[in-house]
Design an enzyme around this catalytic site. Sequence first.
Site, PDB file in Angstrom:
ATOM      1  N   CYS B  84       0.825  -1.222   0.000  1.00 35.26           N
ATOM      2  CA  CYS B  84       0.000   0.000   0.000  1.00 35.26           C
ATOM      3  C   CYS B  84       0.851   1.261   0.000  1.00 35.26           C
ATOM      4  O   CYS B  84       0.323   2.382  -0.019  1.00 35.26           O
ATOM      5  CB  CYS B  84      -0.970   0.038   1.173  1.00 35.26           C
ATOM      6  SG  CYS B  84      -1.041  -1.462   2.133  1.00 35.26           S
ATOM      7  N   HIS B 334      -9.332   4.096  -0.078  1.00 37.65           N
ATOM      8  CA  HIS B 334      -7.990   3.503  -0.056  1.00 37.65           C
ATOM      9  C   HIS B 334      -7.840   2.479  -1.172  1.00 37.65           C
ATOM     10  O   HIS B 334      -7.858   1.265  -0.921  1.00 37.65           O
ATOM     11  CB  HIS B 334      -7.774   2.877   1.320  1.00 37.65           C
ATOM     12  CG  HIS B 334      -6.396   2.343   1.556  1.00 37.65           C
ATOM     13  ND1 HIS B 334      -5.262   2.828   0.937  1.00 37.65           N
ATOM     14  CD2 HIS B 334      -5.960   1.344   2.372  1.00 37.65           C
ATOM     15  CE1 HIS B 334      -4.213   2.158   1.354  1.00 37.65           C
ATOM     16  NE2 HIS B 334      -4.584   1.247   2.221  1.00 37.65           N
TER      17      HIS B 334
END
Lengths: 133, 386, 392
Positions: B84, B334
């Site tokens: 991420c 996200h």
Amino acid sequence: MEVSRHWRLKQQRYALVGEVCPSCQHKIFPPRDICPDCGQEARTTYQFSGHGEVYSFTTVRNAPTGFEENAPYTVALIKLDEGPMLTAQLTDLGEKPVEIGMPVEMVTRRLRSDGERGMLIYGYKFRPALKAA
Amino acid sequence: MRDVAIYGTGMLRVSEHWDLSVVDLAGRAALEALHDSGLDRVDALLVTNMLSACQTTGQLNLGARVADWVGLRGVEAYKVEAACGSGGAGFRSAWIAVASGAIDLALIVGVEKMTETPGPEITAGLATAADADFEVPMGPSFVALNALIMRRYQHEYGWPHEAFAPFSINAHANGARNPLARLQEAVTVDDYRNARMVSDPINLLDASPIGDGAAAIVIGPAERLAPWGQRPRVLVAGSAAATDSLAIHDRRVPLHLAAAEQSAASAYAMAGLGPKEIDLFELHDAFSIMSALSLEACGFAEPGQGPRLAVDGSILPGGRIPIATFGGLKARGHPVGATGVYQLAEVARQLQGEAGDCQLDRARVGMAQNIGGSGATIVTHILRQA
Amino acid sequence: MATLAPTDVFIAGVGLTPVGEHWNSSLRDLALEAIQAARADAGGIRPQALYAANMLAPALSGQTHLGALLADFAGLRGIEASSFEAAGASGGVALRQAYIAVRSGLIDVALVVGVEKVTDRVGPSVDAATAMAADADHEAVQGLTFAAQAGLLMRRYLHEVGAPDDALAGFSLTAHANAVHSAHAFLRKAISLEDYRSAPRESDPLNIYDVAPLADGAAALVLVRREALTGSGGRPSVRVAGSAVAITALALHDQPDVLGLDAAERSARAAYEQAGFGPEDIDVYELHDAFTIYAALALEASGFAPRGAGWKLAVEGEIGRQGRIPAMTFGGSKARGEVGGATGLYQAAEVVLQLQGRAGANQVPEARVGMAQCLGGAGATAATHIFASLER
């Protein structure tokens, strides 16, 4: 989990075998060949006692692929008596609420199965330490 | 090393884009950024993405795929990945190349397609950011790993769960003003109290939503940036990355984001400033606990005191250190491999005065920090007006 | 001799694991082995940044985040680290990142490491994984595999140039012959023309000797600038003279000139220009023979043969160690082994070994300038590096 990979990790999964650093005596689990403390080579095997305490815990409800049939289950960070920390499921909890600091001991249990025709994967889980009467 | 400026940005709404493939998403964001830059060609195109390589029905070679889609045959193109933290890592890679003169113009496009994959497979995909030999096989989902940190944190520092509510409330309030946000509704403290547990103590309002998204940024030499109307020039003042163990259980101090402290310190030093000069902080609020830990590691709060900044309103748009000004990971969303590029594009727009209803009054220096996994890769950038 | 600049980047050390089926070694074990070998070769120097190259770990090992993982596992916790992917060109792309970082002055010592672990899974899932380098929506979904792409190209090539069915045999024969004395090679047996002619078919017209075997391995290099280069035991210093990456359309059906290997041509041209060299200056060429057809096409695209004549270099022995353009000097992908995202770094390490006179029985005499080139997918991405040794 692939057969050969599971076979390589067997000693850790079934027997909690790690390493001790010959230079600084730091106990290492999982094993990794370079001591994270002093940076020297560390390949001497070390057998952990399997005793430790709960550092933290949580309940998994949205399970990843392969673990769906076990959900919900409790996963924890366990600090072993000898120092290192590891990640593992808690088992045999019964009615007992889990608490940080709870003493636990290692057992070998089934972690998951790889589908109907796949392997049964066994490994370490931790249960509340049984006290002597 | 020469000064590097933001030439332009492009951002798609974080949403369920059923009609757009991962390549469509990336291509659109890239075109938007090129248009915003007034350019039709760059020297390099970097794609940041995490999940497309995780399943055998996925797509490798995204760099070539996207560059070709955008009409940039012949350029240099490749993918940068740090779970991420891919977005921040990719931006840094491009910055080094431009600042050093290896190339002149770079286009970084972060993209992630998450919503058409079934739940357990997404969970397994996200778990690839963790230790595949010693964390994942034990069964914790990525949420569970962060829950372990939050529970311990509460145990050590005594914060009640509700102390984390303002992180969520602030993010949602800001997201409600961002037409590109995944979630555009405000939430109340009652909503937080009643939110469903995901992996205790993390509830639904502690955790960021997945989504499809793409964001893109063009960078180039500052000296060659042609004036763009009244738009202030935005320069990259600081860039740094650091790593830590993948597994939480291997961290020296599990409640301390050592890589955040390290990369922030390097970025501050490069920029010649400190926490006091930061006007906004797009931190990596994948989970509310990460907000607290990030604020502490970057010098905005003492260890264990991060939630105080939430409780006392410091993190609000009018506060001392506004965070998640466009909604953050919590409300803007996200789309994992793209998040880092969203953060940087948002800081850029704040500094350019083009943040719309999310505009802060004072935005001259902004910080963006992107985290891979539970803190194993942390990339920090500081942008400033010039 | 070229004029040196303070920003010139040198290879301080290389490390390779043998390519093979490493049942006892995990992904991280393999990488560690190569990293330690490279660091030892560089005099024990400690890198400040790690550039990882890999393509299949997410799909086959459930592991992304290799940069941080390998940095930590190698005892380098804290240093900046990321992973770079462009399918089979990942190794060259990561090398370029390390090169740019060191050249910039931002990083003094860079470690680039490529690793693949493919033997934990077998059969269809591996084929599906390598097909991911093709266009997922328009090629792979049709059942097109990496081998099938090569089959399409080979059939077209043989048709266009009017060459016999065994025209590409020489690439396989040369590769195998070179691997016999290559300690890190996977397949170390020579093969004959008869073996090639009678080999079982793969995606026709490929036969199994046209196909490089995918196996486990890891390769690493340490890069520094000139001032950090200590006299490493009197061996020639090798610098990066040219570095370039280029792309073209991903799907074969989208490429304007399917046999032109456009990305390879562009990246080679850019690398030559930076280096101030031409094809005639290259003493050794580690090309990417994932399939024999790519060897022929790469030789043409990189300027070593006119269009349609690449296959003749193999027939005429020009790619052997005594030939005009020695290639696959340690076995190439065909016999040293194909290592996915790590291949580009095996190639680079092999060129460095040649230029430093450390190639043993595989030594190309007086090798001074070498080229390493890796391809992603059917040539959608190409990374070309040129290395040159300093005259002692």
